[in-house]
Design an enzyme around this catalytic site. Structure first.
Site, mmCIF file in Angstrom:
data_model
loop_
_atom_site.group_PDB
_atom_site.id
_atom_site.type_symbol
_atom_site.label_atom_id
_atom_site.label_comp_id
_atom_site.label_asym_id
_atom_site.label_seq_id
_atom_site.Cartn_x
_atom_site.Cartn_y
_atom_site.Cartn_z
ATOM 1 N N HIS A 1 0.559 -4.333 4.265
ATOM 2 C CA HIS A 1 -0.195 -2.923 4.173
ATOM 3 C C HIS A 1 -0.304 -2.675 5.733
ATOM 4 C CE1 HIS A 1 -1.339 1.254 3.501
ATOM 5 N NE2 HIS A 1 -2.414 1.007 3.018
ATOM 6 N N GLU B 1 -3.456 -10.343 0.559
ATOM 7 C CA GLU B 1 -2.539 -10.488 1.599
ATOM 8 C C GLU B 1 -2.523 -12.095 2.071
ATOM 9 O OE1 GLU B 1 -3.582 -6.174 1.739
ATOM 10 O OE2 GLU B 1 -4.778 -8.080 1.372
ATOM 11 N N GLY C 1 0.722 -1.114 0.138
ATOM 12 C CA GLY C 1 -0.089 0.132 0.150
ATOM 13 C C GLY C 1 0.891 1.241 0.016
ATOM 14 N N SER C 2 0.519 2.467 0.344
ATOM 15 C CA SER C 2 1.184 3.615 -0.108
ATOM 16 C C SER C 2 1.952 3.753 1.246
ATOM 17 C CB SER C 2 0.288 4.729 0.134
ATOM 18 O OG SER C 2 -0.595 4.865 1.502
ATOM 19 N N HIS D 1 -8.701 -32.279 17.689
ATOM 20 C CA HIS D 1 -9.594 -31.349 16.902
ATOM 21 C C HIS D 1 -11.097 -31.910 17.138
ATOM 22 C CE1 HIS D 1 -11.200 -30.409 12.432
ATOM 23 N NE2 HIS D 1 -11.659 -29.562 13.600
ATOM 24 N N GLU E 1 3.900 1.419 2.384
ATOM 25 C CA GLU E 1 5.122 0.512 2.163
ATOM 26 C C GLU E 1 5.852 0.998 1.149
ATOM 27 O OE1 GLU E 1 2.504 -0.624 4.594
ATOM 28 O OE2 GLU E 1 1.669 -0.635 2.680
ATOM 29 N N GLY F 1 -5.373 -25.662 10.086
ATOM 30 C CA GLY F 1 -6.677 -26.241 9.225
ATOM 31 C C GLY F 1 -7.120 -24.734 8.438
#
Length: 524
Positions: A70, A47, A25-26, A280, A28, A398
């Site tokens: 970002h 992402e 993003g800006s 689980h 970075e 998972g």
């Protein structure tokens, strides 16, 4: 005088973190400016896919990898994929841009409020430098924390820091080294050797850390040396033992009572490189069978301290394996492999066992499989024959969306081995944009999409939980060949076994996708 950006780039270059997975993003852009020619920037379109690719790359290489995200929104998008990286113990170094320092307190647009707390408790360490001069040291800490603890870290950096000039004294950070060592003592080794040697009927349980540490073959040698029936710990994200070996007893079920039942009759249960255990399904009962003793060896302090039963030795499992091989008397265990059964068939679509048998028969022995199809795992273990380390990877927590991105990252990290992603149609949608990155970098991955039109694992859980009539488990009408072609990946649909064999044997110089209609099956 050097800038924060220059010193940081030099540190990353010296540490070998020159492959950057990101979606900028800006905030970075100032970090990415003047990136040295030795760096490779791998763009992901979401992402979650970025972190999934980095997770695969880190697991393939065994080294830390840099992720560039970002601020709050982008980092938040990555958190689902981050859960898998946490439990696979992948050393990801996540960096995120922050608003300029003077705007953070104002909560200006794209400010990451209380940035260091955003990714907790997932990451092992997170921080934001107190000033521009502290950025190189903080970046080094993020890298070393990821290496030592084998857990993702997170660093938020205000974007006006990168251009700040520093005095030459900061260069001392470039030469830092931090090393890890968990060698067991002689007394600890002697006690463990005695426990194993005097056990009447010991059993071995291996976890994914054995494969991550490159101990796959040594684990086989230990099992054969001591004639140990060997299980893989529940919910495995990697395979630490050949699944068709005569000493292999299977993957332990992921419930408390079923684990105890499976291990009944063994007086000593030696667990190497695994938590005890990653359950689980909630199936309560005794943690261990009556008369048994459990000894866990792990270099993961958290796994040792949170266990509800047994003894734990926090040490390098590799050192323990070598000590047991050298200091115990051989018992002459079984060697060799058992044949695979004939695959089951179906009438209106291919049975998953037919698909997996085709993979076994057409792919080379060194193929790396990234699997994200929970409802077919019983069929998978019946038909596959995996005899090498780093052959199997599964989302460690998972979290869906791992399979496609991780396969791309694995192929980039280990270009010497072929990579096949086996992904269900439900899972594929969570990381589908990874196809674009694969096409852009011409990553040679074979994506096999198993299409049954349902969230198969949910259907199975519905029966397990007594809720078979819930909505939201059907996903008809998806055509991944058209989706893949839109992202630039050649794709085809197969409906017959012979056609599947022909497609799998075909040589491709880039990514390809094969869609296969399959019968709905259950995990057990």
């Amino acid at each position: 005088m050097p800038t924060v950006r220059r010193i940081s780039h030099q540190f990353l270059e010296r540490r070998g973190l020159t492959t950057v997975f990101g979606n900028p993003g800006s905030n970075e852009l100032p970090f990415l400016a003047e990136l040295p020619a030795s760096f490779r920037y791998v763009l992901g379109l979401h992402e979650g896919v970025v972190v999934g690719m980095a997770d695969g790359y880190a697991q393939a290489t065994g080294r830390p990898v840099l992720v560039n995200l970002h601020a709050a929104a982008g980092s938040g998008n990555a958190m689902g994929a981050l859960t898998n990286a946490v439990y696979s113990r992948s050393p990801l170094v996540l960096t995120a841009g922050q608003q300029v320092r003077s705007a953070i307190g104002l909560e200006a647009m794209l400010a990451n409020v209380d940035a260091a707390h955003l990714m907790r408790p997932l990451v092992g360490w997170s921080g934001e430098p107190s000033c521009a001069a502290d950025v190189p040291r903080s970046l080094a800490q993020a890298v070393f924390e990821a290496e030592l603890h084998r857990r993702p870290t997170y660093l938020s950096v205000p974007y006006d820091d990168w251009a700040q000039e520093l005095d030459d004294s900061v260069a001392v950070t470039l030469d830092r080294e931090v090393r890890r060592g968990f060698a067991p003592t002689e007394d600890q080794l002697a006690e463990l050797v005695g426990q194993v040697s005097t056990a009447r009927n010991p059993a071995l349980v291996l976890g994914g850390d054995i494969d991550a540490a490159g101990l796959f073959d040594r684990a086989v040698a230990l099992a054969e040396h001591l004639a140990l029936p060997t299980w893989v710990a529940p919910s495995p994200h990697r395979l630490p033992f050949p699944n068709r070996h005569r000493l292999f007893r299977g993957v332990l079920p992921a419930g408390i009572a079923p684990v105890s039942t499976a291990l009944a009759g063994h007086d000593l249960i030696l667990v190497l490189g695994a938590p005890v255990f990653r359950y689980h399904q909630h199936v309560p009962g005794p943690y261990l069978p009556e008369g048994s003793r459990l000894v866990q060896v792990t270099d993961d302090l958290g796994a040792a301290t949170r266990a509800p039963m047994g003894e734990a030795l926090v040490a390098d499992p590799g050192a323990v394996v070598e000590a047991l091989l050298a200091r115990t008397t051989a018992r002459g265990g079984e060697t060799g492999y058992v044949p695979n059964p004939e695959p089951a068939t179906a009438e209106e679509a291919l049975h998953p066992e037919q698909v997996f048998a085709a993979l076994r028969e057409t792919q080379t022995a060194d193929t790396t499989y990234v699997v994200e199809s929970t409802s077919t795992n019983s069929a998978w273990w019946r038909q596959m024959d995996l005899r090498q380390g780093s052959s199997y990877f599964f989302p460690a927590s998972g979290g869906l969306g791992f399979g496609l991105p991780a396969a791309v990252g694995m192929a980039m990290g280990r270009p010497d081995r072929p990579v096949v992603a086996v992904v269900g149609d439900g899972s594929a949608n969570y990381g589908i944009t990874a196809l674009w990155t694969a096409a852009q970098h011409r990553v040679p991955v074979t994506f096999v999409i198993l299409r049954n039109g349902t969230y198969g694992a949910l259907r199975w859980f519905g029966g397990l939980l007594g809720t078979p009539d819930v909505p939201g488990t059907e996903i008809p009408g998806l055509d991944f060949t058209r989706i893949a072609e839109g992202y630039g990946v050649p794709a085809t649909t197969v409906t017959e076994v012979d056609e599947l064999h022909a497609q799998l044997k075909a040589v491709a110089d880039g990514p390809r996708l094969i869609q296969v209609d399959t019968q709905l099956t259950t995990p057990e």
